[in-house]
Design an enzyme around this catalytic site. Structure first.
Site, PDB file in Angstrom:
ATOM      1  N   GLY A   1      43.923  43.437  35.082  1.00 58.93           N
ATOM      2  CA  GLY A   1      42.812  42.662  34.531  1.00 58.93           C
ATOM      3  C   GLY A   1      41.544  43.413  34.856  1.00 58.93           C
ATOM      4  O   GLY A   1      41.460  44.618  34.628  1.00 58.93           O
ATOM      5  N   GLU A   2      40.609  42.757  35.463  1.00 58.03           N
ATOM      6  CA  GLU A   2      39.353  43.391  35.850  1.00 58.03           C
ATOM      7  C   GLU A   2      39.185  43.172  37.349  1.00 58.03           C
ATOM      8  O   GLU A   2      38.969  42.045  37.785  1.00 58.03           O
ATOM      9  CB  GLU A   2      38.220  42.748  35.036  1.00 58.03           C
ATOM     10  CG  GLU A   2      36.855  43.240  35.382  1.00 58.03           C
ATOM     11  CD  GLU A   2      36.735  44.759  35.322  1.00 58.03           C
ATOM     12  OE1 GLU A   2      37.166  45.352  34.319  1.00 58.03           O
ATOM     13  OE2 GLU A   2      36.222  45.341  36.286  1.00 58.03           O
ATOM     14  N   SER A   3      39.293  44.251  38.115  1.00 55.55           N
ATOM     15  CA  SER A   3      39.349  44.085  39.573  1.00 55.55           C
ATOM     16  C   SER A   3      38.071  43.477  40.151  1.00 55.55           C
ATOM     17  O   SER A   3      38.129  42.711  41.120  1.00 55.55           O
ATOM     18  CB  SER A   3      39.663  45.408  40.257  1.00 55.55           C
ATOM     19  OG  SER A   3      38.715  46.393  39.909  1.00 55.55           O
TER      20      SER A   3
ATOM     21  N   HIS B   1      51.226  49.103  33.719  1.00 57.36           N
ATOM     22  CA  HIS B   1      51.548  47.687  33.460  1.00 57.36           C
ATOM     23  C   HIS B   1      53.035  47.509  33.168  1.00 57.36           C
ATOM     24  O   HIS B   1      53.438  47.550  32.004  1.00 57.36           O
ATOM     25  CB  HIS B   1      50.758  47.191  32.245  1.00 57.36           C
ATOM     26  CG  HIS B   1      49.313  46.961  32.508  1.00 57.36           C
ATOM     27  ND1 HIS B   1      48.799  45.734  32.841  1.00 57.36           N
ATOM     28  CD2 HIS B   1      48.269  47.816  32.499  1.00 57.36           C
ATOM     29  CE1 HIS B   1      47.494  45.834  33.012  1.00 57.36           C
ATOM     30  NE2 HIS B   1      47.145  47.083  32.818  1.00 57.36           N
TER      31      HIS B   1
ATOM     32  N   GLU C   1      54.655  44.918  33.089  1.00 57.38           N
ATOM     33  CA  GLU C   1      54.918  43.604  32.470  1.00 57.38           C
ATOM     34  C   GLU C   1      54.730  43.642  30.956  1.00 57.38           C
ATOM     35  O   GLU C   1      54.983  42.664  30.282  1.00 57.38           O
ATOM     36  CB  GLU C   1      53.998  42.529  33.101  1.00 57.38           C
ATOM     37  CG  GLU C   1      52.551  42.503  32.640  1.00 57.38           C
ATOM     38  CD  GLU C   1      51.693  43.639  33.184  1.00 57.38           C
ATOM     39  OE1 GLU C   1      52.233  44.561  33.826  1.00 57.38           O
ATOM     40  OE2 GLU C   1      50.473  43.626  32.930  1.00 57.38           O
TER      41      GLU C   1
ATOM     42  N   ARG D   1      38.834  54.140  40.023  1.00 52.08           N
ATOM     43  CA  ARG D   1      38.937  53.251  38.857  1.00 52.08           C
ATOM     44  C   ARG D   1      38.712  54.025  37.561  1.00 52.08           C
ATOM     45  O   ARG D   1      37.979  55.001  37.546  1.00 52.08           O
ATOM     46  CB  ARG D   1      37.894  52.125  38.962  1.00 52.08           C
ATOM     47  CG  ARG D   1      38.139  51.217  40.146  1.00 52.08           C
ATOM     48  CD  ARG D   1      37.065  50.161  40.239  1.00 52.08           C
ATOM     49  NE  ARG D   1      37.074  49.303  39.072  1.00 52.08           N
ATOM     50  CZ  ARG D   1      36.062  48.505  38.723  1.00 52.08           C
ATOM     51  NH1 ARG D   1      34.968  48.481  39.445  1.00 52.08           N
ATOM     52  NH2 ARG D   1      36.156  47.755  37.660  1.00 52.08           N
TER      53      ARG D   1
ATOM     54  N   CYS E   1      47.890  47.883  38.335  1.00 49.09           N
ATOM     55  CA  CYS E   1      46.622  48.257  37.709  1.00 49.09           C
ATOM     56  C   CYS E   1      45.424  47.670  38.488  1.00 49.09           C
ATOM     57  O   CYS E   1      45.179  48.094  39.602  1.00 49.09           O
ATOM     58  CB  CYS E   1      46.635  47.883  36.235  1.00 49.09           C
ATOM     59  SG  CYS E   1      45.476  48.886  35.302  1.00 49.09           S
TER      60      CYS E   1
HETATM   61  N1  GLN Z   1      39.822  49.136  34.667  1.00 53.64           N
HETATM   62  C1  GLN Z   1      40.221  47.935  35.349  1.00 53.64           C
HETATM   63  C2  GLN Z   1      39.540  47.818  36.705  1.00 53.64           C
HETATM   64  O1  GLN Z   1      38.925  48.731  37.134  1.00 53.64           O
HETATM   65  C3  GLN Z   1      41.731  47.889  35.522  1.00 53.64           C
HETATM   66  C4  GLN Z   1      42.385  47.860  34.168  1.00 53.64           C
HETATM   67  C5  GLN Z   1      43.648  47.083  34.103  1.00 53.64           C
HETATM   68  O2  GLN Z   1      44.030  46.323  34.994  1.00 53.64           O
HETATM   69  N2  GLN Z   1      44.306  47.213  32.981  1.00 53.64           N
HETATM   70  O3  GLN Z   1      39.615  46.809  37.325  1.00 53.64           O
END
Ligand code: GLN
Length: 198
Positions: A50-52, A173, A175, A109, A82
């Site tokens: 997701g978005e860390s 990923h 999943e 990242r 991820c």
């Molecule tokens: N770019 C995202 C991050 O830095 C990670 C991307 C992902 O989980 N698909 O959090």
């Protein structure tokens, strides 16, 4: 012991449902974790992509950091995929503050650059598969691994999957394909720990 094994999926943001579906497919009861109460009774935890930065903020807001660190201290396996890998890394390059400093690696990242935002690669992964279809989406790279960390896979000579005792960290990923072998590998770690419990 009564009941199915329960595995939590941190459900603050990101690819939650896909992990839950695979857990179900593998005969495990998935628990969507948003509160610390939901961490009770689970035998392992998946931290999804997701978005860390967003997940990290919510972790703090929901007071989940301490309870997840406790879960780890109890020896319960944790898998970060991820953004999940970024969340469990001890160090994040370019002075981002670590979220759950558990896995002794440094991550960078969005390390594959804009032109190759997303790509797929068939990878050999130690102990898991000879040809795992790995989907990378704005993926992080592991740029340093600590002494206790075992490298499970690389792509273009870069580390993308590691294991350290009860922690698994992967850049891609697992999943997002039909292939359940990576999750099955994680479940082995979970079952192993349950069997070794006094
Ligand atoms: N770019 C995202 C991050 O830095 C990670 C991307 C992902 O989980 N698909 O959090």
């Amino acid at each position: 012991m009564a009941g199915k094994t329960k595995v939590g999926v941190l459900a603050l943001q990101g690819a939650v449902r896909e992990h839950m579906q695979i857990m179900e497919q593998l005969g495990v009861e998935p628990i969507a974790v948003k509160t610390k109460e939901q961490l009770e009774g689970i035998s392992g935890l998946i931290i999804p992509g997701g978005e860390s930065t967003a997940i990290g903020k919510l972790l703090r807001q929901y007071d989940l950091r301490g309870p997840i660190l406790d879960l780890h201290a109890e020896g319960k396996p944790i898998m970060g995929t991820c953004a999940g890998l970024i969340l469990i890394a001890k160090h994040i390059q370019e002075n981002d503050e670590a979220h759950l400093p558990l896995l002794d690696v440094t991550v960078q990242r969005n390390a594959f650059g804009r032109q190759v935002d997303s790509f797929e690669a068939d990878l050999p992964i130690k102990g898991v598969a000879e040809d795992f279809q790995a989907v990378f989406i704005r993926a992080p790279l592991i740029t340093r691994v600590g002494e206790e960390v075992e490298v499970l896979s690389t792509v273009r000579d870069q580390v993308v999957a590691v294991k350290q005792n009860n922690l698994l960290g992967i850049s891609f990923h697992p999943e997002l394909t039909e292939d359940t072998r990576f999750h099955a590998y994680f479940l082995h770690m979970v079952q192993d720990k349950i069997e070794k419990q006094p």
